[in-house]
Design a protein around this motif. Sequence first.
Motif, short mmCIF file in Angstrom:
data_model
loop_
_atom_site.label_atom_id
_atom_site.label_comp_id
_atom_site.label_asym_id
_atom_site.label_seq_id
_atom_site.Cartn_x
_atom_site.Cartn_y
_atom_site.Cartn_z
N SER A 125 1.99 -4.38 -1.92
CA SER A 125 0.49 -4.64 -1.57
C SER A 125 0.29 -5.47 -0.54
O SER A 125 -0.94 -5.60 -0.08
CB SER A 125 -0.27 -5.45 -2.70
OG SER A 125 0.23 -4.67 -3.87
N GLU A 182 -7.98 3.17 -13.41
CA GLU A 182 -6.96 2.30 -13.05
C GLU A 182 -5.80 1.92 -14.07
O GLU A 182 -4.73 1.91 -13.85
CB GLU A 182 -7.73 0.92 -12.64
CG GLU A 182 -8.36 1.12 -11.30
CD GLU A 182 -8.52 0.01 -10.47
OE1 GLU A 182 -8.31 -1.30 -11.05
OE2 GLU A 182 -9.11 0.26 -9.37
N ASN A 212 -8.68 6.65 -6.96
CA ASN A 212 -7.32 6.55 -6.78
C ASN A 212 -6.06 7.06 -7.68
O ASN A 212 -5.98 6.48 -8.80
CB ASN A 212 -6.77 5.25 -6.36
CG ASN A 212 -6.45 5.06 -4.77
OD1 ASN A 212 -6.08 5.86 -4.00
ND2 ASN A 212 -6.64 3.84 -4.21
N THR A 215 -1.91 4.84 -6.30
CA THR A 215 -2.10 3.88 -5.32
C THR A 215 -0.93 4.02 -4.20
O THR A 215 0.29 3.96 -4.66
CB THR A 215 -2.25 2.56 -5.82
OG1 THR A 215 -1.06 1.96 -6.44
CG2 THR A 215 -3.36 2.27 -6.81
N ARG A 217 0.21 1.47 -2.80
CA ARG A 217 0.94 0.12 -2.94
C ARG A 217 1.98 0.28 -3.97
O ARG A 217 2.90 -0.48 -4.20
CB ARG A 217 -0.06 -0.85 -3.64
CG ARG A 217 -0.51 -0.87 -4.71
CD ARG A 217 -1.22 -2.02 -5.38
NE ARG A 217 -1.71 -1.93 -6.74
CZ ARG A 217 -2.95 -1.65 -7.04
NH1 ARG A 217 -3.82 -1.21 -6.36
NH2 ARG A 217 -3.37 -1.34 -8.58
N TYR A 303 -12.10 4.56 -1.49
CA TYR A 303 -10.85 3.86 -2.14
C TYR A 303 -9.72 5.00 -2.41
O TYR A 303 -8.67 4.79 -2.14
CB TYR A 303 -11.58 3.34 -3.40
CG TYR A 303 -10.71 2.03 -3.74
CD1 TYR A 303 -10.59 0.97 -2.92
CD2 TYR A 303 -9.93 1.95 -4.72
CE1 TYR A 303 -9.87 -0.35 -3.35
CE2 TYR A 303 -9.27 1.07 -5.49
CZ TYR A 303 -9.08 -0.18 -4.57
OH TYR A 303 -8.43 -1.35 -4.81
N GLY A 304 -10.08 6.01 -2.89
CA GLY A 304 -9.33 7.10 -3.22
C GLY A 304 -9.52 8.11 -2.14
O GLY A 304 -10.71 8.17 -1.51
N TRP A 408 -7.56 1.61 1.78
CA TRP A 408 -6.23 1.44 1.75
C TRP A 408 -5.62 2.11 3.03
O TRP A 408 -4.49 1.49 3.63
CB TRP A 408 -5.48 2.17 0.61
CG TRP A 408 -5.90 1.44 -0.58
CD1 TRP A 408 -6.83 1.89 -1.64
CD2 TRP A 408 -5.13 0.43 -1.17
NE1 TRP A 408 -6.73 1.13 -2.59
CE2 TRP A 408 -5.69 -0.02 -2.60
CE3 TRP A 408 -4.33 -0.42 -0.87
CZ2 TRP A 408 -5.34 -0.96 -3.26
CZ3 TRP A 408 -3.77 -1.55 -1.49
CH2 TRP A 408 -4.49 -1.75 -2.59
#
Length: 431
Positions: A125, A182, A212, A215, A217, A303-304, A408
């Motif tokens: 991250s 999430e 997302n 992710t 990360r 975000y996604g 991201w």
Amino acid sequence: MREPLYKTRRVAPEAAGFNERCSRVNDFIVMTEACSNVYLIETPEGGILINSGMGFEAPVIHHNLKRFSNVPVKYLITTQGHVDHVGGVQYFRDQYPGLRYIATAENEEHQNYDARLQPFRGARSAFRFQDDFIQVFTKYAQAGYTDINAQDRPTPDITFEQRHEFSLGGLELVLLAVPGAETNDSLIVWLPQHDTIFTGNLFGCAFGHFPNLVTIRGDRYRDALTCAAAAQTVMDLKPQRLLYGHHEPIDGADIIKAELTAYRDAVVYVHDEVVKGMNAGKDLHTLQQEITLPPQCEVGQGYGKVSWGVRAIWENYAGWFKHESTTELYSVPQKSVHTELVRLAGAQQLIASAREKRDAGRLEEALHLLDIVLSAEPENAEAKLLSVQVHQTLLADAADFAHTGNFWLTGWLENQIKLLQGGETAPLSFK
């Protein structure tokens, strides 16, 4: 005609700052923004806190809320078990003895999962958050806050499987366990007397955007149809006000319904197109390039991203083996032959070819070639410079993508440029 909400709203979350982004929502709800928003609901018999922020933020969050309310907090509810929701629980327990913490029965599993991978996720991250948090802690130090509060890993006092109802000071609360974009332990808080709903990050960090489904990360896959079902659950309640995990509330039954409908339909459309393509024998990369959202379900991709969602759906169904090469079934990576490729083809020839592809706008192909060179010759200055230039072009495209950029992707590209130019990225730790 619907004007998508994502075009006018912020995407990136921010850590809490003293006296910043804290306000009264109405006569009984106070909101302070943080890594995930924290809300205080006031009643004549005490307060209900929704989420607690990261551990390091908790004193700042408490300070901000106290500017607007001195109501003693009786309950703390976390809308999911992520670290930016549960980290401050113990701090608030210390401030309000007798406080009772409520979460779903899946909360323990999710916290265990997060804790199990803390070193891995802290390293993965850092590319997105390290620089932001350096700025946050610098501001904290300037305000005299240097004894940073520890991150909590709390145990709930009350858990429930599907539904939990209670009242305080005449206010009725309905808590519903709704897995979402999430975590599997997500819950929503419904105030039926006020047609108000708190969703946390049920739809991902940014409202009005494609979720997302995995992710970059590093996290486990989120199921697309589960995300769509979560939107339907909220829609069925017909809320007039929606308070979510980041930024300002959404007001108005019509706009909430329109946005959730677009979100639900976008997720279902992408899911169905992936399944259709898989059954037709199309390969993953073809589907990533072909599948786009129709106008009627336009949502943001800040975000996604749809192309990432395509891959997540594919792999969630079919796993990692793409049936493209026998080498997928063995442990030796492709980069093990990069040095040999560079010896045979010549670094200069590969760099020249990469430059031609860059000039032709075939940026991803250029990076494939440059990755081969830099794998074999990590300090090749010419390859590094060209890779920086390609990343900078990708960053300019990403920052302008669909009005918002992607939180991201832009963070990854910025960090890659920094690393190529000799910078470093240290793992995050909030112990």
